[in-house]
Design a protein around this motif. Structure first.
Motif, short mmCIF file in Angstrom:
data_model
loop_
_atom_site.label_atom_id
_atom_site.label_comp_id
_atom_site.label_asym_id
_atom_site.label_seq_id
_atom_site.Cartn_x
_atom_site.Cartn_y
_atom_site.Cartn_z
N VAL A 1 -0.85 -26.34 -32.80
CA VAL A 1 -1.66 -27.03 -31.61
C VAL A 1 -2.31 -28.16 -32.39
O VAL A 1 -2.28 -28.81 -33.33
N GLU A 2 -2.46 -29.83 -31.65
CA GLU A 2 -2.94 -30.65 -32.63
C GLU A 2 -4.25 -31.43 -32.15
O GLU A 2 -4.76 -31.37 -30.80
N PHE A 3 -5.06 -32.02 -33.55
CA PHE A 3 -6.36 -32.14 -33.11
C PHE A 3 -5.24 -33.92 -33.37
O PHE A 3 -5.02 -34.48 -34.44
N SER A 4 -5.99 -34.53 -32.40
CA SER A 4 -6.08 -35.79 -32.22
C SER A 4 -7.16 -36.63 -32.23
O SER A 4 -8.14 -36.05 -31.51
N LEU B 1 -11.28 -26.42 -40.11
CA LEU B 1 -10.21 -25.83 -40.71
C LEU B 1 -9.73 -26.19 -41.63
O LEU B 1 -8.71 -26.12 -42.20
N GLY B 2 -10.54 -27.55 -41.71
CA GLY B 2 -9.92 -28.24 -43.08
C GLY B 2 -8.95 -29.59 -42.62
O GLY B 2 -8.70 -30.41 -43.47
N ALA B 3 -9.57 -29.47 -41.32
CA ALA B 3 -8.38 -30.50 -40.99
C ALA B 3 -9.24 -31.80 -40.35
O ALA B 3 -9.78 -32.18 -39.87
N THR C 1 -7.02 -37.56 -38.79
CA THR C 1 -5.92 -36.91 -37.26
C THR C 1 -4.77 -38.10 -37.27
O THR C 1 -4.34 -38.96 -38.24
N PRO C 2 -3.93 -37.36 -37.10
CA PRO C 2 -3.56 -36.48 -35.92
C PRO C 2 -3.24 -34.88 -37.28
O PRO C 2 -2.93 -35.15 -38.33
N ALA C 3 -3.63 -33.68 -37.13
CA ALA C 3 -3.50 -32.78 -37.54
C ALA C 3 -2.86 -31.42 -36.93
O ALA C 3 -2.93 -31.62 -35.90
N PHE C 4 -2.05 -30.59 -37.58
CA PHE C 4 -1.30 -29.75 -36.83
C PHE C 4 -1.19 -29.06 -37.07
O PHE C 4 -1.39 -28.19 -38.47
#
Length: 651
Positions: free
Chosen positions: A73-76, A188-190, A193-196
């Motif tokens: 899962v990527e936050f971008s 989630l602490g992300a 970017t990017p965060a996976f």
């Protein structure tokens, strides 16, 4: 440029900056410009935290086999250069792992990327017609062209029904999706970017592909064991995250290092303005493609105007490697310097940051009346390449790894700071210079002596394990909004930004403080709208306009509850909902009635060292970031004990 210098520049930039505001040891839960993408250039393979997070898929765009044993899962953010780099890595992973890997995309358009959210909406709207991934690819392939016209062109090229696509762009459900995914990312602490999340395990930044593969292989082994134990392949991901953590654990604030003071050389062939014998020399390392460097230009112009006889500004180059046109622009500026027109060309480049290709560079030379043939010859031959690289290496050597970085008689100032931050330091240095001149120092020896004295008198770094808390500050409340009893023994002054996600995160904590310390605590709110947040200052003005009508805290809560809707129309809507005199409210905004108060607050924050938000002063003691309740209680309880001891002594 040597590879080790390139790495040093990248690592220093990412760890220390995000667009010009230094992280400088502040809490990861305080928004400063660097924290947003911290760790993205760290290529070393490190053990990945074994914590598994519960990261729901929730119908997000996905690609790959639903029975895949590993879900990434990527936050971008479509405007983030690190995300673009990571996208190529993810595509290669999909090729290498085939049916074993599923990729899920979630949106986290960062606030200082103005075209990131429109691009995310464009991708989600394309997804309504089954073309999310095609639009996703277009956006990363054309990261410098995310304006509305280009987005529509991409939709047309993909054969989308344009009317439907445009209607979907305006559908509030997609903005709601983005807002929820941003909230999840922060939870989630992300925060960058990017965060996976690979089967729930967090991997931050555009790391080398081997780092991804090491974690994927580790998770594959676990997943295969689950399948052997009887878990259907299609249920592996749900099983793995079933008992996962729903939020990141709070992190302790790192130790704050003392401000850097360095011996800074001034090359004779560097561009400069101001007298060579000036009482203050400011050496700037800058990048013509850096938006924060362009933001610093008006400040430098104000310094030139107000300190014409006392300040010299020296320009040195630090073209960052991910700015494709920064190095050619730097060489072009040197070619203009050769013809005596550096500062005019400097201004042209910063005024046209989105057009720094070779043709544009030549056009600016022609517009300034340069000898274009000589100018082009200098670029073609690479005549000034060595000079630009030498500047960059010298900058890296003194810690100027991000842009802009300034040294005021050797004292470091990081980022596009306001004029008042420079003024305070300049005035201090002028006073030192006057004493040296009165004692017989020759004007031509002044800079070297001042620089040497500043280096010699710089505070030493605290030893390992030493307390990191800064000294107690005298912090005025002034005419700021306050709640709580006037005679409360504890005063908390908050410097905050209505568009900062970390500031909104701490609001419930402050309400707990109010409840648990009723009658003992008063809270004052002061404004520090960060320059990367375009709606923060208007929101601050709106809050003060509400304060004028006795409704500050109600507006405060409205603004933090609606951080993604702080445009003028929304601000007026909130005023109406709160029953304010809207005519009076609008007049206050139109006249910029509270602009001076907001600017004064921000200047005071910088003076106090509160360069990120939120920053709190509890009876003058600094607490940085959206810290947990326990951290506030620790400081408050210590201050209450002191207050009790003082009261006992008076009896």
């Amino acid at each position: 440029m040597k590879p080790n210098i390139i790495v040093a520049l990248l690592v220093g930039l990412v760890l220390g900056f995000v667009g010009g505001r230094v992280y400088s040891g502040a809490s990861p839960k305080a928004e400063t410009k660097p924290a947003a993408q911290a760790g993205q250039a760290n290529n070393a393979r490190r053990p990945v935290d074994p914590t598994v997070f519960k990261v729901p898929i929730d119908g997000s765009p996905s690609r790959g086999n639903a029975d895949a044993l590993v879900t990434l899962v990527e936050f971008s953010d479509y405007e983030c250069p690190f995300c673009s780099r990571a996208n190529a890595t993810v595509e290669k992973l999909e090729q290498d792992y085939g049916k074993k890997l599923r990729v899920v995309m979630k949106q986290n358009p960062l606030s200082f990327h103005p075209r990131a959210k429109p691009a995310a909406l464009a991708a989600l709207a394309a997804g309504e017609q089954g073309k999310y991934w095609e639009m996703h690819g277009k956006l990363f392939a054309n990261q410098k062209k995310l304006d509305d016209v280009s987005l529509e062109q991409f939709a047309r090229e993909l054969g989308l029904d344009l009317d439907k696509w445009k209607a979907d762009l305006a559908n509030p459900k997609f903005s709601d999706i983005i807002q929820k995914e941003q909230a999840l990312s922060n939870q989630l602490g992300a925060t960058g970017t990017p965060a996976f999340f690979i089967n729930g395990r967090f991997l931050s930044g555009a790391q080398p592909i081997d780092n991804f593969k090491a974690l994927i292989d580790e998770e594959l082994t676990k997943a295969e064991a689950l399948v052997k134990s009887g878990v259907p392949a299609g249920q592996v991901y749900a099983k793995i995250i079933e008992k996962g953590a729903e939020r990141a654990a709070p992190k302790a604030a790192p130790q704050q290092p003392p401000p850097a003071v360095r011996k800074i050389d001034v090359p004779a062939n560097s561009a400069s303005f101001g007298p060579a014998t000036a009482k203050v020399t400011i050496v700037e390392w800058s990048d013509f493609e850096c938006p924060f460097c362009s933001r610093a230009v008006p400040t430098l112009q104000q310094i030139k105007k107000e300190y014409a006889k006392d300040v010299r500004v020296v320009f040195r180059h630090q073209p960052l490697s991910f700015h494709a046109n920064a190095k050619p622009a730097a060489e072009a500026s040197e070619a203009a310097l050769e013809q005596g027109r550096f500062w005019e060309y400097h201004d042209k480049l910063f005024a046209n940051q989105k057009a720094l290709d070779r043709a544009s560079l030549e056009k600016y030379a022609q517009e300034l009346g340069l000898n274009v043939a000589k100018f082009k010859s200098a670029l073609d031959s690479g005549k000034f390449r060595a000079k630009v690289e030498a500047d960059a290496a010298a900058g890296a050597a003194v810690g100027a790894n991000g842009t802009p970085t300034f040294f005021v008689n050797g004292r470091e100032v990081v980022g596009a700071q306001p004029f008042d931050s420079f003024k305070r330091m300049i005035d201090e240095e002028i006073a030192k210079a006057d004493k040296l001149l009165a004692a017989g120092t020759k004007p031509e020896e002044l800079y070297a002596k001042l620089n040497a004295e500043n280096v010699a008198n710089a505070p030493a770094a605290p030893p390992a394990g030493a307390p990191a808390e800064p000294p107690v500050q005298k912090v005025e409340v002034g005419n700021s909004p306050v709640k709580g009893p006037a005679n409360a023994p504890i005063t908390i002054v908050a410097f905050s930004d209505f568009e900062c996600p970390f500031c909104s995160r701490v609001v419930p904590t402050l309400k707990q403080v109010e409840e648990q310390y009723a009658g003992k605590v008063k809270i004052a709110f002061r404004n520090q709208p960060l320059p990367m947040h375009p709606n923060a200052k208007p929101a601050a003005a709106a809050a003060l306009a509400a304060h004028e009508q006795g409704k500050f805290w109600e507006m405060h809560d409205k603004l933090f509850a609606n951080q993604r809707a702080l445009d003028r129309t929304s601000l007026e809507k909130y005023a109406q909902e709160l029953g304010l005199n809207v005519t009076k409210f609008k007049a206050a905004l139109d006249s910029n009635k509270f602009g001076p108060q907001i600017d004064a607050d921000a200047a005071d924050a910088n003076r106090l060292g509160a360069t990120g938000t939120p920053t709190f002063f509890i009876n003058g003691r600094t607490v940085v970031g959206a810290q947990p309740l326990t951290e506030f209680k620790r400081v408050i309880d210590e201050e209450l004990k002191k207050a009790g001891a003082v009261a006992a002594d008076r009896k």
